[in-house]
Write an enzyme that holds these catalytic residues in place. Structure first.
Site, PDB file in Angstrom:
ATOM      1  N   CYS A  82     -45.821  46.455 -12.612  1.00 36.38           N
ATOM      2  CA  CYS A  82     -46.730  47.138 -13.532  1.00 36.38           C
ATOM      3  C   CYS A  82     -46.703  46.386 -14.856  1.00 36.38           C
ATOM      4  O   CYS A  82     -45.750  46.515 -15.629  1.00 36.38           O
ATOM      5  CB  CYS A  82     -46.320  48.594 -13.727  1.00 36.38           C
ATOM      6  SG  CYS A  82     -47.405  49.496 -14.853  1.00 36.38           S
ATOM      7  N   CYS A 227     -55.004  48.059 -15.860  1.00 38.74           N
ATOM      8  CA  CYS A 227     -53.979  47.628 -14.906  1.00 38.74           C
ATOM      9  C   CYS A 227     -53.598  46.205 -15.268  1.00 38.74           C
ATOM     10  O   CYS A 227     -54.415  45.283 -15.127  1.00 38.74           O
ATOM     11  CB  CYS A 227     -54.500  47.713 -13.475  1.00 38.74           C
ATOM     12  SG  CYS A 227     -53.333  47.103 -12.237  1.00 38.74           S
TER      13      CYS A 227
END
Length: 284
Positions: A82, A227
């Protein structure tokens, strides 16, 4: 401690990176990470705190790292990478006095990341080398890497690039990102047998050679405002096709990221904001 076992209270920090939001838990004292049910409960926007992912700050795993972190999706599943979360973890470590230098290392579930503190609450994170080999993504049914793959999906053919940035990504180039069938095609690709571990699906529009627009349908979450690993994936797929330059601005619904990949043999570097929203206590 972040968790008070006697009362069930859990202290946390709410953060976001370009709108991709997180609940950050300090587990350096050895408190166990949340199980799938607790992670999903914390992430619930109606009955919990609300977030895209849970980030757990843990003791470092590699030599030279100041800390490690775990990642839990809003559906309770564990994640391996992430990018926006890495920046938020870095900012949390700086605020807490754990990281006291301009450059330091943090461990994600997949690798160690070099981090640099920039001006204005921004951080740069070395995101590793992109992996285009299908077994490394993983992408089944293809023996060799290609610039573009094609899969029959419910009577249509979906064309996409594929890469692993520590987690699997499919990148679909579109003419207008605002009109992209993000949820429909994203869900179909995630459920396709070609992606045995499911996949994050990005829909990218090239504005010019230094600027792209992107929406990402994340596995275990759905569409998010940003993202980081998806921005890296979209950028490197387009760079491999010579569609954009090696330093590109990525505009996502929640904000702006910068992705640099100087050459094929260097790491991808992502930079962007890390924002504190509030500190709180969850009563369970």
């Amino acid at each position: 401690m972040s968790a008070d076992g006697r009362s069930g209270r859990l202290r946390f920090t709410k953060m976001h990176g370009a709108g991709n939001d997180f609940v950050v838990l300090d587990l350096r004292d050895g408190t166990p990470p949340p199980d799938a049910a607790l992670a999903a409960q914390l992430a619930d926007r109606h009955f919990g705190v609300g977030c895209d992912q849970i980030l757990t700050i843990e003791a470092p795993r590699s030599e030279g790292a100041v800390a490690a972190y775990g990642i839990w999706n809003s559906d309770g599943s564990a994640a391996r990478q992430c990018g926006n979360g890495a920046r938020c973890v870095a900012a949390w470590l700086v605020r807490d006095g754990i990281a006291q230098c301009e450059r330091f290392i943090i461990d994600s579930p997949v690798t160690a990341h070099a981090v640099e503190r920039l001006e204005g609450g921004r951080y740069a994170v070395a995101m590793g080398m992109p992996q285009f080999d299908p077994p490394q993504i993983p992408l089944a049914g293809f023996a060799h890497a290609r610039d573009e793959y094609a899969l029959p999906v419910h009577g249509d053919t979906v064309r996409f690039g594929a890469v692993s940035m520590g987690n699997p990504h499919a990148v679909v180039e579109v003419g207008r990102v605002d009109a992209a069938p993000v949820e429909r095609v994203g869900t179909l690709l995630q459920q396709n047998a070609a992606f045995p571990d499911s996949v994050n699906v990005g829909f990218v529009q090239v504005v010019d050679p230094t600027h792209v627009r992107l929406r990402v349908f994340e596995r275990g979450v759905g569409e998010t405002l940003a993202c980081g690993s998806g921005a890296c994936a979209a950028a490197v797929v387009l760079m491999q096709r010579c569609r954009v330059e090696r330093d590109v601005q990525v505009s996502l619904p929640g904000g702006e990221l910068r992705i640099r990949w100087p050459c094929d043999h260097e790491q991808v570097v992502m930079s962007g904001p890390a924002v504190f929203v509030f500190d709180g206590e969850w009563n369970g």
